[in-house]
Design a protein around this motif. Structure first.
Motif, mmCIF file in Angstrom:
data_model
loop_
_atom_site.group_PDB
_atom_site.id
_atom_site.type_symbol
_atom_site.label_atom_id
_atom_site.label_comp_id
_atom_site.label_asym_id
_atom_site.label_seq_id
_atom_site.Cartn_x
_atom_site.Cartn_y
_atom_site.Cartn_z
ATOM 1 N N GLU A 1 -0.887 2.064 -1.501
ATOM 2 C CA GLU A 1 -0.517 0.706 -1.109
ATOM 3 C C GLU A 1 0.991 0.461 -1.224
ATOM 4 O O GLU A 1 1.515 -0.521 -0.698
ATOM 5 N N SER B 1 -3.930 7.811 0.732
ATOM 6 C CA SER B 1 -3.632 6.381 0.847
ATOM 7 C C SER B 1 -2.808 5.917 -0.351
ATOM 8 O O SER B 1 -2.898 6.464 -1.448
ATOM 9 N N SER C 1 -5.304 2.409 2.127
ATOM 10 C CA SER C 1 -4.182 1.698 1.494
ATOM 11 C C SER C 1 -4.460 0.198 1.441
ATOM 12 O O SER C 1 -4.125 -0.473 0.454
#
Lengths: 285, 285
Positions: free
Chosen positions: A138, A136, A20
């Protein structure tokens, strides 16, 4: 150093959080290299544009290029990595991490580290109940808290760079705490809540519970899906603070139980009013 | 009786749940009358098309018209209402409720009730942390569980009508449990979780906690905003079952604490694996 996109970033440990970080930072224009154990994670990250370069070995020339190195490893692996490979670090490099406990880590890393590199610790308070670079994202940083935990060994410049890193990646609230205060806080808001969720799942073996539950039970046990390897390590590294938090909770929970047993409705109501008043602060944000 | 829209429905108690029932049922085409304490709640409900008729007094002619009467009152108010006004009920009327505990209520209502009306108890497992008809919203029933708790005094027809009522209002899962089994379940999945949330808020008076929390703490304390009047009554009415649930939880939580204290990582990990395995069932739905 200032965090402009000419700085070369190396991420060590490409799991959920490392991945991330990579996604967030690469979107900002940084060049991202990664070192991680499995070739399949490197392949996935390259194919999905998460990193620019990836390696399964701690190659000296790769480590030596990085101006910012982010460690997203289990605590004991992080300690071993520094002990084994710090000689390859570039002079002047800035090191940071994502470790969930600080007292047991920061001092040990800083005291063994070469004097020409700096380690500034940080804790991104974000996560998911799934693992790996494949999960992952963000966006988990949006609305989340990011805590930098400097010691007397840290420079003001490094603290500012680390805070800026949190802001750049999109954290909603970026703050500074001492490692000790961080661990006390984390023992309460994160580790204690995981202990509660686990105990709630293990204490009742009723079948078909899911057919009768309301949202409250689902909410309280969302985090009961837990990485036992990682969390048992984090619990033990923060043992004293966590035991203290568990005892504070036990005292109040037992008080409520005693009120119920004795039919002391007024004290029960008083606890509920305090609870309601304090919880309201969390909704004002 | 079958639940077709020619049936006249009376809701007694126009709060969050009573109002949400009214919205759901009126959208289905039923004519809805309501009796509740405050004129302002009647005014709001009329102005917003939530009910067709509203009254602040238990008028005999209003009560006498209803073929289905839904009680959304505090337990002790429900008992008093039946004792005071049941003589006005229409012969053959079906009565149901939304009360969160059953053992302490259902038997008492059924044993005092006229033989020519029938009370079939139900528990809609839905709610919000806000109150009043102004916050009512029939969408809280979507995805939620609805439990009918019949006794030997109930007819099969009434049980079927009550199940149909839950399905009509949009509950995702409609089921039947005995009052005793219901209270055991609710003591665990709902009341125990509220006890935990309250204790978690009252055990720590740290300032600015909201700046450092992750989602886990927010999730576990969402229900810590609690109506102390209602919940203290529900806790005391289900005292034995709730004490039993609290003790089950205390045993496991204390076991985890002991493992941590003694550094018994393997038992901690084993508890976490059981927790993870059991919690997975809730995500498969």
């Amino acid at each position: 150093m200032m965090l402009d996109t000419s700085k070369k970033i190396l991420i060590v440990g490409l799991g959920l959080i490392g991945g991330s970080y990579a996604k967030a930072l690469r979107k900002l224009g940084f060049q991202i290299s990664a070192i991680t154990l499995k070739q399949e994670d490197i392949d996935y990250a390259l194919q999905n544009g998460i990193i620019d370069f990836g390696y399964t070995e701690p190659l000296p020339e790769v480590i030596g290029q990085a101006e910012l190195v982010i460690f997203a490893l289990y605590p004991h692996v992080f300690l071993e990595w520094i002990a084994s490979y710090q000689q390859y670090l570039r002079s002047g490099a800035l090191l940071t991490d994502v470790t969930g406990v600080k007292g047991a880590i920061v001092e040990r890393i800083q005291s063994m580290l070469r004097p020409d590199v700096e380690f500034i610790a940080a804790h991104p308070m974000a996560g998911r109940e799934v693992y790996g670079v494949q999960n992952s994202d963000e966006r988990i940083f949006r609305g989340a808290n990011y805590i930098v935990t400097p010691t007397a060994r840290n420079t003001e410049a490094a603290i500012q760079d680390c805070l800026e890193l949190g802001r750049l990646m999109g954290f909603a609230h970026v703050s500074v705490l001492s490692p000790e205060k961080h661990d006390e806080m984390i023992g309460f808001v994160s580790q204690l809540t995981h202990c509660i969720a686990v105990s709630l799942m293990t204490c009742y073996d009723g079948e078909k519970l899911q057919d009768y539950t309301g949202d409250s039970f689902r909410d309280l046990t969302r985090i009961a899906r837990i990485n036992d390897d990682m969390w048992s390590e984090l619990f033990l590294l923060n043992k004293d603070m966590l035991l203290d938090s568990m005892d504070k909770f036990l005292t109040e929970f037992t008080r409520l139980r005693t009120c119920l047993e004795h039919g002391d409705r007024e004290t029960m109501r008083q606890m509920m009013r305090v609870s309601t008043e304090r919880r309201a602060f969390f909704d004002k944000k």
